[in-house]
Enzyme design. Structure first.
Site, short mmCIF file in Angstrom:
data_model
loop_
_atom_site.label_atom_id
_atom_site.label_comp_id
_atom_site.label_asym_id
_atom_site.label_seq_id
_atom_site.Cartn_x
_atom_site.Cartn_y
_atom_site.Cartn_z
N ARG A 1 0.86 -1.28 0.08
CA ARG A 1 -0.02 0.04 -0.17
C ARG A 1 1.03 1.19 -0.21
NH1 ARG A 1 -5.55 -0.67 3.36
NH2 ARG A 1 -6.09 -2.86 1.87
N ASP B 1 -16.00 9.63 8.56
CA ASP B 1 -14.56 8.36 7.98
C ASP B 1 -12.99 9.09 8.16
OD1 ASP B 1 -14.58 5.88 7.24
OD2 ASP B 1 -12.63 7.25 6.18
C1 SAM Z 1 -14.30 -1.74 6.80
S1 SAM Z 1 -14.51 -0.08 6.70
C2 SAM Z 1 -16.44 0.25 7.11
C3 SAM Z 1 -17.05 0.63 6.33
C4 SAM Z 1 -18.85 1.04 6.40
N1 SAM Z 1 -19.08 1.17 8.30
C5 SAM Z 1 -18.96 -1.59 6.83
O1 SAM Z 1 -19.11 -1.66 8.18
O2 SAM Z 1 -19.22 -1.71 5.38
C6 SAM Z 1 -13.40 0.72 7.55
C7 SAM Z 1 -13.42 2.26 7.52
O3 SAM Z 1 -12.55 3.01 9.34
C8 SAM Z 1 -12.06 3.80 8.70
N2 SAM Z 1 -10.68 3.97 9.59
C9 SAM Z 1 -10.39 3.31 10.34
N3 SAM Z 1 -10.10 4.09 11.02
C10 SAM Z 1 -10.32 4.69 11.02
C11 SAM Z 1 -10.55 6.22 12.20
N4 SAM Z 1 -9.19 6.20 13.54
N5 SAM Z 1 -11.20 6.90 12.40
C12 SAM Z 1 -12.47 6.54 12.10
N6 SAM Z 1 -11.85 6.61 11.03
C13 SAM Z 1 -11.84 4.82 10.78
C14 SAM Z 1 -11.84 3.24 7.36
O4 SAM Z 1 -10.65 4.50 6.46
C15 SAM Z 1 -12.38 2.19 6.68
O5 SAM Z 1 -13.56 3.50 5.77
#
Ligand code: SAM
Length: 278
Positions: A39, A150
């Site tokens: 990545r 996000d």
């Molecule tokens: C796998 S996706 C889940 C998306 C959606 N909630 C779902 O279940 O389909 C995880 C998301 O968490 C976000 N994320 C990770 N660490 C984070 C943080 N510290 N604060 C906010 N968002 C975060 C990532 O950018 C990503 O878009």
């Protein structure tokens, strides 16, 4: 350069791992080393850096924090889909919304606040908006707002545009596709845009869930799904208790299918797997 491969030493991997944990709570263990290498390699190549160490040093000394945002964007996993984990949408329609309607005092405000925390590219909050607009009696008379946040600016860019390739819409039944999406024409034939009536219900913001929340308002329902899996127990504890404080009494928290609050220090009432109540 097809065969160009940058090596990531263990020391450099742990330096990135610590930085990412410190800034975003994301736990990158040894098993994630190859993921981190692939990545970050692209960003390193584009930026003209000649090693992971050189890139790390640049991120650390960049006072603007801009490169850190790119680094976190590259690391976070944004996998999501429309109407993912349908039992949450069923619960929302069959139990949560009727409760909200029943508990509104006669003549009281028709106000509904939902938060999609970790909304990725927008499929989750748009799905919530569609389901609520369909199931809430007299939805047009309600003050409905969905906050969608996000960490990733790239994911939020896609979310905000609300434009999806047809391959991403497999979970959307044809009637919803017709009602809530506008099909592109010509070169955009395979693309669909979420209609304004749905988009206007959702506000997207960048928010790091590890930092104190910048709002005081409360939510009737919070989706925080498939985000906590990246955090260690201490960060998870802090997050679920911070979310508890912004949920209305009687409101709900939905978490992802592989997540659980078991073993965490929390004050929610268990309702069923992945569904908790304040
Ligand atoms: C796998 S996706 C889940 C998306 C959606 N909630 C779902 O279940 O389909 C995880 C998301 O968490 C976000 N994320 C990770 N660490 C984070 C943080 N510290 N604060 C906010 N968002 C975060 C990532 O950018 C990503 O878009």
């Amino acid at each position: 350069m097809e065969n160009w491969r940058l090596d990531l030493s263990d020391d450099d991997f742990w330096a990135f791992s610590e930085l990412v944990f410190d800034k975003a709570g994301i736990n990158l263990h040894q098993g994630k080393k190859e993921l981190v290498r692939t990545r970050l390699a692209r960003r390193i190549r584009e930026g003209g850096f000649d090693s992971f160490k050189a890139y790390y040093d640049y991120v650390i000394q960049d006072d603007s924090g801009d490169e850190l945002v790119h680094l976190l964007d590259a690391i976070s996993t944004n996998l999501t889909s429309f109407f993912r984990e349908s039992k949450h949408f069923d619960f929302m329609v069959d139990r949560f919304l009727p409760e909200v309607v029943a508990s509104r005092k006669k003549g009281g405000a028709r106000r509904l606040r939902i938060w999609s925390a970790g909304c990725s590219t927008g499929e989750e909050p748009y799905s919530i908006a569609m389901a609520v607009l369909e199931a809430l009696p007299e939805a047009g008379r309600w003050d409905l707002r969905i906050l969608a946040t996000d960490l990733s600016t790239t994911a939020l860019g896609t979310a905000w545009r609300g434009l999806y390739h047809m391959d991403r819409l497999t979970g959307v039944p044809p009637d919803r596709l017709r009602r809530y999406f506008q099909k592109g024409r010509g070169d955009w034939e395979d693309w669909y845009r979420v209609k304004e009536g749905v988009r206007s219900k959702v506000a997207f913001r960048r928010l790091n869930l590890v930092h104190p929340f910048p709002f005081k308002g409360r939510f009737h329902l919070v989706f925080c799904r498939n985000v906590m899996i990246y955090f260690n127990k201490e960060t998870q504890n802090r997050l679920v208790s911070a979310i508890h404080q912004v949920i209305e009494p009687g409101g709900y928290l939905f978490i992802g299918h592989s997540e659980s609050l078991t073993g965490l220090d929390h004050r929610y009432q268990y309702v069923q797997p992945t569904i908790y109540r304040k």
